[in-house]
Each structure stands twice: as C-alpha cells, then as structure tokens.
Design a protein around this motif. Structure first.
Motif, PDB file in Angstrom:
ATOM      1  N   LYS A 332       0.839  -1.206   0.000  1.00  0.00           N
ATOM      2  CA  LYS A 332       0.000   0.000   0.000  1.00  0.00           C
ATOM      3  C   LYS A 332       0.873   1.256   0.000  1.00  0.00           C
ATOM      4  CE  LYS A 332      -3.760  -0.047   2.418  1.00  0.00           C
ATOM      5  NZ  LYS A 332      -4.750   0.015   3.539  1.00  0.00           N
ATOM      6  N   LEU A 333       1.971   1.207   0.772  1.00  0.00           N
ATOM      7  CA  LEU A 333       2.888   2.343   0.822  1.00  0.00           C
ATOM      8  C   LEU A 333       3.515   2.597  -0.550  1.00  0.00           C
ATOM      9  CD1 LEU A 333       4.577   4.388   2.582  1.00  0.00           C
ATOM     10  CD2 LEU A 333       6.283   2.572   2.759  1.00  0.00           C
ATOM     11  N   ARG A 334       4.002   1.536  -1.191  1.00  0.00           N
ATOM     12  CA  ARG A 334       4.689   1.696  -2.475  1.00  0.00           C
ATOM     13  C   ARG A 334       3.731   2.129  -3.584  1.00  0.00           C
ATOM     14  NH1 ARG A 334       8.192  -3.826  -1.382  1.00  0.00           N
ATOM     15  NH2 ARG A 334       9.711  -2.846   0.030  1.00  0.00           N
ATOM     16  N   SER A 335       2.474   1.730  -3.455  1.00  0.00           N
ATOM     17  CA  SER A 335       1.498   2.144  -4.469  1.00  0.00           C
ATOM     18  C   SER A 335       1.168   3.635  -4.366  1.00  0.00           C
ATOM     19  CB  SER A 335       0.215   1.320  -4.336  1.00  0.00           C
ATOM     20  OG  SER A 335      -0.460   1.618  -3.118  1.00  0.00           O
ATOM     21  N   ALA A 336       1.535   4.266  -3.248  1.00  0.00           N
ATOM     22  CA  ALA A 336       1.254   5.692  -3.065  1.00  0.00           C
ATOM     23  C   ALA A 336       2.312   6.574  -3.705  1.00  0.00           C
ATOM     24  CB  ALA A 336       1.143   6.014  -1.570  1.00  0.00           C
ATOM     25  N   ILE A 337       3.436   5.990  -4.122  1.00  0.00           N
ATOM     26  CA  ILE A 337       4.526   6.766  -4.717  1.00  0.00           C
ATOM     27  C   ILE A 337       4.096   7.293  -6.089  1.00  0.00           C
ATOM     28  CG2 ILE A 337       6.901   6.651  -5.573  1.00  0.00           C
ATOM     29  CD1 ILE A 337       7.389   4.467  -3.452  1.00  0.00           C
ATOM     30  N   THR A 338       4.288   8.611  -6.294  1.00  0.00           N
ATOM     31  CA  THR A 338       3.781   9.240  -7.519  1.00  0.00           C
ATOM     32  C   THR A 338       4.853   9.967  -8.322  1.00  0.00           C
ATOM     33  OG1 THR A 338       3.266  11.271  -6.301  1.00  0.00           O
ATOM     34  CG2 THR A 338       1.524   9.609  -6.462  1.00  0.00           C
ATOM     35  N   THR A 339       6.003  10.280  -7.721  1.00  0.00           N
ATOM     36  CA  THR A 339       6.977  11.113  -8.414  1.00  0.00           C
ATOM     37  C   THR A 339       8.374  10.813  -7.924  1.00  0.00           C
ATOM     38  OG1 THR A 339       7.533  13.412  -8.982  1.00  0.00           O
ATOM     39  CG2 THR A 339       6.805  12.983  -6.729  1.00  0.00           C
ATOM     40  N   GLU A 340       9.362  11.485  -8.506  1.00  0.00           N
ATOM     41  CA  GLU A 340      10.735  11.357  -8.057  1.00  0.00           C
ATOM     42  C   GLU A 340      11.031  12.421  -7.013  1.00  0.00           C
ATOM     43  OE1 GLU A 340      13.364  11.480 -11.367  1.00  0.00           O
ATOM     44  OE2 GLU A 340      12.630   9.612 -12.248  1.00  0.00           O
ATOM     45  N   ALA A 341      11.954  12.114  -6.118  1.00  0.00           N
ATOM     46  CA  ALA A 341      12.280  13.038  -5.032  1.00  0.00           C
ATOM     47  C   ALA A 341      13.022  14.258  -5.563  1.00  0.00           C
ATOM     48  CB  ALA A 341      13.124  12.328  -3.986  1.00  0.00           C
ATOM     49  N   ILE A 342      12.670  15.457  -5.052  1.00  0.00           N
ATOM     50  CA  ILE A 342      13.387  16.685  -5.371  1.00  0.00           C
ATOM     51  C   ILE A 342      13.788  17.368  -4.079  1.00  0.00           C
ATOM     52  CG2 ILE A 342      12.257  17.026  -7.602  1.00  0.00           C
ATOM     53  CD1 ILE A 342      10.317  18.909  -6.272  1.00  0.00           C
ATOM     54  N   ASP A 343      14.535  18.463  -4.182  1.00  0.00           N
ATOM     55  CA  ASP A 343      15.179  19.066  -3.012  1.00  0.00           C
ATOM     56  C   ASP A 343      14.213  19.508  -1.926  1.00  0.00           C
ATOM     57  OD1 ASP A 343      17.594  18.632  -4.158  1.00  0.00           O
ATOM     58  OD2 ASP A 343      17.841  20.680  -4.940  1.00  0.00           O
ATOM     59  N   ASN A 344      13.036  20.017  -2.292  1.00  0.00           N
ATOM     60  CA  ASN A 344      12.154  20.555  -1.259  1.00  0.00           C
ATOM     61  C   ASN A 344      11.314  19.488  -0.564  1.00  0.00           C
ATOM     62  OD1 ASN A 344      10.435  19.944  -3.365  1.00  0.00           O
ATOM     63  ND2 ASN A 344       9.066  21.690  -2.960  1.00  0.00           N
ATOM     64  N   MET A 345      11.513  18.217  -0.917  1.00  0.00           N
ATOM     65  CA  MET A 345      10.781  17.131  -0.266  1.00  0.00           C
ATOM     66  C   MET A 345      11.592  16.625   0.923  1.00  0.00           C
ATOM     67  SD  MET A 345       9.268  15.139  -3.603  1.00  0.00           S
ATOM     68  CE  MET A 345       7.843  14.420  -2.794  1.00  0.00           C
ATOM     69  N   ALA A 346      10.905  16.079   1.928  1.00  0.00           N
ATOM     70  CA  ALA A 346      11.586  15.673   3.167  1.00  0.00           C
ATOM     71  C   ALA A 346      10.995  14.371   3.687  1.00  0.00           C
ATOM     72  CB  ALA A 346      11.449  16.770   4.213  1.00  0.00           C
ATOM     73  N   ASP A 347      11.716  13.768   4.651  1.00  0.00           N
ATOM     74  CA  ASP A 347      11.233  12.521   5.243  1.00  0.00           C
ATOM     75  C   ASP A 347      10.049  12.793   6.154  1.00  0.00           C
ATOM     76  OD1 ASP A 347      12.174  12.749   8.196  1.00  0.00           O
ATOM     77  OD2 ASP A 347      13.949  13.277   7.012  1.00  0.00           O
ATOM     78  N   ILE A 348       9.409  11.720   6.626  1.00  0.00           N
ATOM     79  CA  ILE A 348       8.153  11.846   7.382  1.00  0.00           C
ATOM     80  C   ILE A 348       8.334  12.665   8.652  1.00  0.00           C
ATOM     81  CG2 ILE A 348       6.455  10.528   8.717  1.00  0.00           C
ATOM     82  CD1 ILE A 348       6.674   8.327   6.593  1.00  0.00           C
TER      83      ILE A 348
END
Length: 506
Positions: A332-348
């Motif tokens: 379920k977690l992996r199916s939620a992935i929609t894009t590639e990581a970029i600089d302004n994204m962060a961990d939970i």
C-alpha cells in the motif's frame, strides 16, 4: 515422604536429576495426579539427585514467601529433601558449559534479570542444564525452557513425568490394572472404551500409544502443538491468551494440560510460526518506534491473536505480527509513490515538524492515497525512504479557522485595553471566552465570540475609555463619578469598569 537413596550404593543404578518444579509440584496441597506415585515407583529403579541451584531456589522461595501455610510447605519440602539423602551435586566441572550458555543470545531471557518487571525470578535453568550435561545425568522437569536449551546444548535427557500421566489421571487404578497387570483379552472392550475417552480428553495423536497406536488427534495441548510446529510453548501460550482462546485466570496448568481443539490449535500454531516480533516488523517496514506504535494504534498493524482484553495480561504478551500483513502494508505504501524526489521534499519526521501536524494525519494521507507528491529514495521502499512535500501536507492538514472569533490580540485593539486588562477580564469571568486550536500552530488558544464581545461593550466601559471619549483625565473623571454617586461595577488589573447605563448620571 520422598523416596530415599539411603542405604544404597550410589552410582550403581541410573541417576535422574530433579528440577525444582518437580519438587515444588509434589509439595503442593493438591499435587498433580500420580506425581507422588511416579516418584515412588521410579525410586525402585533409579537414584534421584539434586544440585546446588535447586537447593538455592527452594531456600530463596522460603525467604520470599509471605504466606504462613506456603512457608510451612516449603520448609517441610526442604526438610524432606535433606532427609531423603539424595545424591547432592555441586557445580564442579560445569563452569565452561555454563559460560558458553551465557554467551548465547537466544537464551538471554533465561538468565538476564529485568529490574523493571514485577516478578522476582532469578534464572537458574542454564546452570541446572550445565550441571546435567557435565555430569551426564538426565533431567526430570516440566519446564519447557529445557527444550530450547537442548537446541543449543545437547542434554543427556529430559523427562517430564507430568506429560505421561494421562491414563492414570483419567482412570486411576483401573488403568494400571488393564494396562500393566493383565493382558486378558476379556478386558479389550474396556480398553477400547478407555482409548476413545482418552483421545477425546487428552492431547494424544499419531505417534502416541494408548492400548495400541493412536491414529487421530482431537485435542492439542500447548506443549504438543509447540513440538509439532516448532513454536516455543511460552510464546504460543501468550498468543493464545492474547487472542482470548485461553483464559490466564483459570486453573494454573502445565503447558501439557492446557488443551485446545486440534484443528483450531493447528491453524493457530501454523499461523503463529509465520509471525515476526516487534523488532523484525520495524526493520521490515523501516519504522521508528513512534511510527510503529502509531500504526499499531491506528489498526494498520494488528498483533497476531489480538491485543488482549485484560490490561494486566496484555502487558505480559509478546506482540507478534504476520509477515503477510506487514508486506500488504508495504504494498500500500509503495502504491502511493507518484513522483521522483526533489530538493524541497523531506522525510516523514521532518514533514511532521514543518507542517506542524500529527503522525496520524500523515499516515492517513499517505496510505489513503490523498497526496499528489510522494517519492522514495530507495528502490525497495520502506517508510524511512519516503519523501513528502511539506507544503502539500501543511495545506491538507491545516485546521479550520476559529469561526470568526476574536483572538486576545484582536480584543486588545477592539476594546481597546492593555493585554493584562484583557486577561484579567477573562480570568475573572467578566468577558466570556472559549478554547480553540490554533489552525497553524495547533496549540489551544483563548478566543472571544463576537456576540460575547458585543454584550460586554454594551454593558461595561473602562474609566480610561470614558476619559478618552470626554477628553479629560481619569482622576478628574473619577471625582465627578463620586460626586454623582456612581461607583465602579468591578475592577480588572487595577482598572475601574463602570456600567454604560450609569454614564447618563454625569
């Protein structure tokens, strides 16, 4: 009395080493059926031994007992052991084996003292096992931990006398007669009836003998299921307790005498074997302790067998989780992935701080498929690899505004009044307020509804605001009020408030 070795040449006959639980079981007010008889019969062909740690455990039990009757039974038991003149075995020659046992991590729970638990147990099982091995003497015990020890250090023999008393416990003297004293075929119909009753009452199955080979199983004990499915009996018992299958407040029975329907137990034990502990679950999913507990409390991860109804019981239960459930959550977690990581994204964890929201809100958005920007930094993504957009999470978790209410800062400007005066009005109950959560910082804050403010300003006015409106000084205005016989309705933080209706009397 216990059977004695007195007057015999020790070593001329086979030796058996008695564990503490056999001696304490015999000393009970209601000992297990047949145990005393078994000890007496066995003493005709073997010599019993006791060792140093067994004596320590019995004497420590006496010192810790606060019940007079129990203390008396323990004292009598120790006296009987001493009078029986058992062969006493020390610890000589056991040091190397014992040291090796203490270095095996899988056996740590058998000796490691846990200071924060309520029980005061000191683990001597490893030392007793080491003595059994070093002297080559089989062990008589009903403690299942020796089965675990035997996996790492081969014991010369482990015999549980309580496991072989089924026929005697069910049928008493009749069983002894038809099983051992006569082979008369006239008793075969009785033997057939006894066998059928035994199969319906005891954990017998294929491989067992009861007046001939047993070909079916109707009941499983915790002990028999643990052997068949290679699940430690203590773990299996705790899972059964947690699921409500076994009531821990019932009679205190050995694992051999805790019985469950065979089909139900086989399914349960088979599933239990395919479970992993808390650490393995966290590692598999890439979870911190806080994330793990949040997923458990939210129901995404459910301990196998349930969480237990009794809080005291639940504290003792080792939580285990099915691998299939953990993998389903990963899917379920992996199916939620929609894009590639970029600089302004962060961990939970970072997103939680930046968005000032709760873990539950993040997990609901993430696992519910409500986020448009979800990325990962690893091919085999787990929770620790997930990256989110803080601004997106912040926008989706922002609370509703406080429905047109005024903050205290706004009240200060609307009255107008100093902060200390506004706080005093609220604390003293002159200005009605309520608590709401700040939509951004989420802390509780005090606000005032427009209706409450309007009611207050139409009823009361401060001497400072009156003086400002009339273009005069407060001391001069106060003299005029006193001359007219008008007095303050109340004071707040040293400031006088008058009823608005009294202004006409100036």
């Amino acid at each position: 009395m216990l059977p004695s070795n007195r007057g015999r040449e020790l070593g001329a006959r086979p030796l058996l080493l008695l564990d503490t639980n056999i001696l304490t079981a015999r000393a009970r007010k209601r000992p297990p059926v047949g145990l005393r008889e078994w000890l007496a019969e066995a003493s005709e062909t073997v010599d019993f031994c006791i060792c140093f740690p067994v004596m320590v455990e019995m004497k420590r039990g006496l010192l810790l007992s606060s019940d007079a009757a129990q203390s008396r039974r323990i004292r009598d038991m120790i006296e009987e052991v001493l009078q029986a003149d058992f062969l006493y075995i020390g610890t000589e020659g056991s040091a190397d084996i014992y040291a090796e046992m203490l270095s095996v991590n899988a056996l740590k729970h058998l000796w490691h003292v846990q200071p924060h638990t309520k029980h005061r147990r000191i683990g001597h099982d490893l030392l007793i096992a080491a003595i059994s091995i070093s002297y080559g003497i089989p062990l008589v015990t009903s403690d299942c931990d020796y089965g675990l020890i035997d996996r790492y250090f081969k014991l010369p023999g482990v015999f549980d006398p309580l496991a072989g008393m089924g026929g005697r416990s069910l049928f008493g003297r009749l069983y002894e007669m038809v099983a051992h004293e006569t082979r008369d075929p006239a008793f075969d119909p009785i033997r057939d009836i006894m066998k059928d009753v035994a199969i319906r009452s005891l954990p017998l199955g294929p491989g067992d003998e009861f007046f001939g080979p047993v070909t079916e199983r109707r009941l499983h004990s915790v002990q028999s299921a643990s052997k068949q499915f290679d699940v430690h009996p203590k773990r299996l018992y705790k899972l059964l307790v947690n699921s409500g299958t076994v009531d821990p407040r019932g009679p205190k029975n050995t694992f051999e005498r805790i019985l469950v329907d065979a089909a139900a137990m086989e399914q349960f034990a088979s599933d239990a074997k395919a479970t992993i502990d808390v650490k393995e679950t966290k590692d598999r999913l890439g979870l911190t302790r806080l994330w793990f507990e949040e997923l458990v409390s939210g129901g995404e991860l459910v301990p196998y067998g349930g969480a237990g109804d009794d809080s005291e019981v639940s504290k003792r239960v080792d939580r285990r989780f099915q691998i299939s459930q953990a993998d389903e959550l990963l899917g379920k977690l992996r199916s939620a992935i929609t894009t590639e990581a970029i600089d302004n994204m962060a961990d939970i964890s970072s997103v939680r701080r930046q968005a000032n929201c709760t873990l539950r809100e993040i997990f609901d958005l993430l696992l519910g498929g409500h986020l448009e920007r979800v990325a990962t930094v690893a091919p085999e993504s787990t929770f620790v690899d997930i990256r989110l957009d803080p601004e997106e999470v912040k926008s989706k978790t922002r609370l509703e505004d406080h429905h047109g209410c005024f903050t205290l800062r706004e009240i200060e400007k609307l009255l107008p009044a100093a902060s200390r005066i506004v706080k005093a009005l609220i604390v003293d109950g002159h200005l009605t307020s309520k608590k709401v959560r700040n939509p951004v910082k989420r802390a509780l804050q005090t606000v005032v509804e427009p209706k409450a403010l309007s009611q207050f300003t139409s009823t009361y006015v401060s001497i400072g605001n009156i003086a400002t409106a009339l273009g005069t000084r407060t001391w001069s205005l106060q003299n005029r009020f006193e001359a007219a016989g008008v007095w303050p309705a109340f004071e707040a933080a040293g400031t006088s408030f008058y009823k608005a209706s009294d202004l006409d009397r100036l």
